[in-house]
Structures are given as C-alpha cells and as structure tokens.
Design a protein around this motif. Sequence first.
Motif, short mmCIF file in Angstrom:
data_model
loop_
_atom_site.label_atom_id
_atom_site.label_comp_id
_atom_site.label_asym_id
_atom_site.label_seq_id
_atom_site.Cartn_x
_atom_site.Cartn_y
_atom_site.Cartn_z
N ASP A 29 8.22 0.34 -10.39
CA ASP A 29 9.50 0.35 -9.69
C ASP A 29 9.85 1.79 -9.34
N LEU A 30 9.69 2.15 -8.09
CA LEU A 30 9.94 3.53 -7.65
C LEU A 30 11.42 3.79 -7.39
N THR A 31 12.25 2.77 -7.49
CA THR A 31 13.68 2.98 -7.27
C THR A 31 14.36 3.54 -8.51
N LYS A 32 13.74 3.40 -9.68
CA LYS A 32 14.35 3.87 -10.93
C LYS A 32 14.15 5.37 -11.12
N SER A 33 12.90 5.80 -11.14
CA SER A 33 12.62 7.21 -11.38
C SER A 33 11.19 7.52 -10.94
N VAL A 34 11.06 8.53 -10.12
CA VAL A 34 9.72 8.95 -9.73
C VAL A 34 9.28 10.16 -10.56
N VAL A 35 10.15 10.62 -11.43
CA VAL A 35 9.85 11.78 -12.25
C VAL A 35 8.86 11.41 -13.36
N ASN A 36 8.98 10.22 -13.90
CA ASN A 36 8.18 9.83 -15.06
C ASN A 36 7.07 8.83 -14.72
N LEU A 37 6.49 8.99 -13.58
CA LEU A 37 5.39 8.09 -13.21
C LEU A 37 4.16 8.41 -14.06
N PRO A 38 3.35 7.40 -14.34
CA PRO A 38 2.13 7.65 -15.12
C PRO A 38 1.17 8.56 -14.35
N ASP A 39 0.32 9.24 -15.10
CA ASP A 39 -0.67 10.14 -14.52
C ASP A 39 -1.83 9.32 -13.97
N LEU A 40 -1.95 9.26 -12.64
CA LEU A 40 -2.98 8.44 -12.01
C LEU A 40 -4.38 9.03 -12.14
N SER A 41 -4.48 10.31 -12.52
CA SER A 41 -5.81 10.90 -12.69
C SER A 41 -6.53 10.29 -13.89
N LYS A 42 -5.76 9.63 -14.78
CA LYS A 42 -6.34 9.00 -15.96
C LYS A 42 -6.43 7.47 -15.81
N ALA A 43 -6.10 6.99 -14.63
CA ALA A 43 -6.10 5.54 -14.41
C ALA A 43 -7.51 5.01 -14.19
N MET A 44 -7.70 3.76 -14.59
CA MET A 44 -8.99 3.10 -14.37
C MET A 44 -8.92 2.32 -13.06
N GLU A 45 -9.99 2.39 -12.30
CA GLU A 45 -10.09 1.66 -11.04
C GLU A 45 -10.50 0.23 -11.32
N MET A 46 -9.81 -0.72 -10.70
CA MET A 46 -10.18 -2.13 -10.85
C MET A 46 -11.37 -2.43 -9.95
N PRO A 47 -12.21 -3.38 -10.34
CA PRO A 47 -13.36 -3.73 -9.49
C PRO A 47 -12.94 -4.68 -8.37
N LEU A 48 -11.91 -4.28 -7.62
CA LEU A 48 -11.33 -5.12 -6.58
C LEU A 48 -11.02 -4.28 -5.37
N ASP A 49 -11.63 -4.62 -4.23
CA ASP A 49 -11.35 -3.91 -2.99
C ASP A 49 -10.32 -4.71 -2.20
N LEU A 50 -9.16 -4.12 -1.95
CA LEU A 50 -8.09 -4.83 -1.28
C LEU A 50 -8.29 -4.95 0.24
N MET A 51 -9.26 -4.25 0.77
CA MET A 51 -9.56 -4.38 2.20
C MET A 51 -10.19 -5.75 2.43
N SER A 52 -9.73 -6.44 3.43
CA SER A 52 -10.23 -7.78 3.71
C SER A 52 -11.23 -7.75 4.86
N ASP A 53 -12.38 -8.34 4.64
CA ASP A 53 -13.39 -8.46 5.69
C ASP A 53 -13.24 -9.82 6.36
N TYR A 54 -13.42 -9.84 7.68
CA TYR A 54 -13.40 -11.11 8.40
C TYR A 54 -14.80 -11.69 8.33
N TRP A 55 -14.90 -12.91 7.81
CA TRP A 55 -16.20 -13.56 7.66
C TRP A 55 -16.49 -14.38 8.91
N THR A 56 -17.55 -14.02 9.61
CA THR A 56 -18.01 -14.75 10.78
C THR A 56 -19.45 -15.19 10.54
N PRO A 57 -19.64 -16.40 9.98
CA PRO A 57 -21.00 -16.85 9.75
C PRO A 57 -21.72 -17.09 11.07
#
Length: 157
Positions: A29-57
């Motif tokens: 929730d960025l409306t509360k406080s942006v001062v205390n956001l977690p450090d993203l340099s220590k975040a783990m990447e999920m094995p999920l790509d949010l980009m959607s490919d159009y499937w045309t068989p």
Amino acid sequence: MSTIAKTEETTEVATTEVAVSRPMGQVFDLTKSVVNLPDLSKAMEMPLDLMSDYWTPEKPGEFKNVFFDRIDVSQVLTQDANPVLIDLECAYFLEQDSQGEIKSVRNGSKRLVAAIVAQDLVRGTALRIIYKGKQKNRRNAFHSDSWSVKPLIINID
C-alpha cells in the motif's frame, strides 16, 4: 555502586501493509508510507513472467496444458490492409515450461472463449487445450479455429 536507569524509548514506526491481491506477487500500500518500503535488492524473483504471449497454433494437434486464469480484454491490431487497434476478448492461461518458469498465454478465438465462458470455469482449473484446425462456418464462407478443451486430473502426492 552506581545505578544505571534504563528508560524505554517508544518509537512509532510507520508500517507498510502487505496485501496479496492475486497470486502474482505481493502488493504494498503506497498510500500509507513510501519511506519504509522493503529493500527490493534483497527480494526473491518469482518464477512467473507477467508478460502475456498470444498463442497462435499453426498445426492441428498442437496443445497446451494450462491453468485457466481469466477472461479479459486485450488490445490487438486487426489483420486488415489498414490495421486498427480493437478490444478483443481473450482467454488467459498460466503455462509452466520445462525449467519451471510460469508464463501467461492468451488466445482470442471466439469459439475457445465462448466454450470457457459457457462452462463457467473457475480460475485455476487445469486444462488441456488442443487446436483441431480450421473449420468452415455454417453461416458464411469463412473458416474458424476449432478446439478441444479437456479438464486435467492432477495426482498430488
């Protein structure tokens, strides 16, 4: 002998609330406080790509084993001589590749979308979608994609 007085200091720290709106990741929730956001340099990447490919068989028999995600609108260019951007209702799925990476794929075939809507599929339903090729329309001279949509049974140990 000296006595040391220990005082408790109360510091009010603004917290950033975490909410998971979808299983696509954490939402802060960025409306509360942006001062205390977690450090993203220590975040783990999920094995999920949010980009959607159009499937045309291309060939009958091509298939995908997927989890149904949702029906949503996607903006696509028409295939006319003068392409125009239109809103196309698409079926979105999540597919896992051989390396375990999950990606989003979508298809806007009217027959495929209609079949999924007609069955009122729940998000997360495991499916095998098989492309059966082009089929002549009964009402006009055009051809449409033909599909087979089969639920999958998963043995979870």
